[in-house]
Design a protein around this motif. Sequence first.
Motif, mmCIF file in Angstrom:
data_model
loop_
_atom_site.group_PDB
_atom_site.id
_atom_site.type_symbol
_atom_site.label_atom_id
_atom_site.label_comp_id
_atom_site.label_asym_id
_atom_site.label_seq_id
_atom_site.Cartn_x
_atom_site.Cartn_y
_atom_site.Cartn_z
ATOM 1 N N LEU A 1 18.006 57.326 61.279
ATOM 2 C CA LEU A 1 18.127 56.219 60.335
ATOM 3 C C LEU A 1 18.632 54.813 60.925
ATOM 4 O O LEU A 1 18.234 53.791 60.275
ATOM 5 N N ARG B 1 13.533 51.175 59.805
ATOM 6 C CA ARG B 1 13.817 52.350 58.896
ATOM 7 C C ARG B 1 14.700 51.886 57.522
ATOM 8 O O ARG B 1 14.654 52.287 56.498
ATOM 9 N N LEU C 1 13.754 51.930 53.820
ATOM 10 C CA LEU C 1 14.409 52.587 52.893
ATOM 11 C C LEU C 1 15.080 51.656 51.650
ATOM 12 O O LEU C 1 14.941 52.148 50.388
ATOM 13 N N HIS D 1 7.285 55.211 61.246
ATOM 14 C CA HIS D 1 8.743 55.081 60.659
ATOM 15 C C HIS D 1 8.821 55.890 59.224
ATOM 16 O O HIS D 1 9.920 56.358 58.911
ATOM 17 N N GLN E 1 9.133 59.622 60.113
ATOM 18 C CA GLN E 1 10.610 59.825 60.640
ATOM 19 C C GLN E 1 11.750 60.173 59.273
ATOM 20 O O GLN E 1 12.535 60.730 59.331
ATOM 21 N N LEU E 2 11.491 58.937 58.376
ATOM 22 C CA LEU E 2 12.387 58.974 57.290
ATOM 23 C C LEU E 2 11.997 60.327 56.320
ATOM 24 O O LEU E 2 13.107 60.875 55.785
ATOM 25 N N PHE F 1 15.171 61.399 53.902
ATOM 26 C CA PHE F 1 15.491 60.193 53.289
ATOM 27 C C PHE F 1 14.507 59.765 52.116
ATOM 28 O O PHE F 1 14.796 59.004 51.229
ATOM 29 N N THR G 1 23.237 56.240 50.451
ATOM 30 C CA THR G 1 23.514 56.989 51.581
ATOM 31 C C THR G 1 25.074 56.982 51.917
ATOM 32 O O THR G 1 25.527 55.845 52.099
#
Length: 214
Positions: free
Chosen positions: A31, A36, A40, A68, A71-72, A77, A98
């Motif tokens: 993160l 990213r 988010l 990206h 990946q999240l 996420f 978060t």
Amino acid sequence: MKTPRPQPAQSVTAPRTISRVVPDPTALKALAHPVRLRMLGMLRVDGPATATQLAVRLGLNSGATSYHLRQLAQYGFIEEAPHASRRDRWWRASHELTSVPASEVEGETLDLDLAFNQAILSLQVGQMQQALEEYAELPAEWRKASTASDIIIPMTAEQAEALTKRLTDIILEAMRVAPPLGELAPPDVVPFSIMLHAFPYPGRLPHREGDGEP
């Protein structure tokens, strides 16, 4: 094909549960990337979007944006969002917050904590600069609601921890009775950013043994 507009969220009076994620070190490392973090944040504040839409807003190509997003998603996420359009994949944030507890151990965990906080700080500085540039154009009631304060209080570590917890609790309580982020809100309701920074005044505490100049 036009996307149906969501209906405005109803006023929330009863406190609701705020969904949050506490990432493990591997997820936190993934993160701690400026793109990213911005993605988010956009999905949380503005609601679901496609890779193409995010690419335009971020000034990236769709391939990089899709990478990206994957990946999240891999670290929980974000998740796919149901949508009427079957041609595009829509994404939404999985949580509203978060939470990254302060590291109490040395080594790699502390390094990850520092890297994440550095990435967050860089993002927040940019947002604060943009807010300042827009300040003069805000309606008077929103200028009155905004502030930039710098308050320094002599305290013990225990007192400081108790104070930051109280401030955080007040902010979270306001969030619990507000409409969820990402939903269409009433016309007079907009996302209101509160950035809480609290730390010992720089240069007033001794370095840990082995740190500092020889």
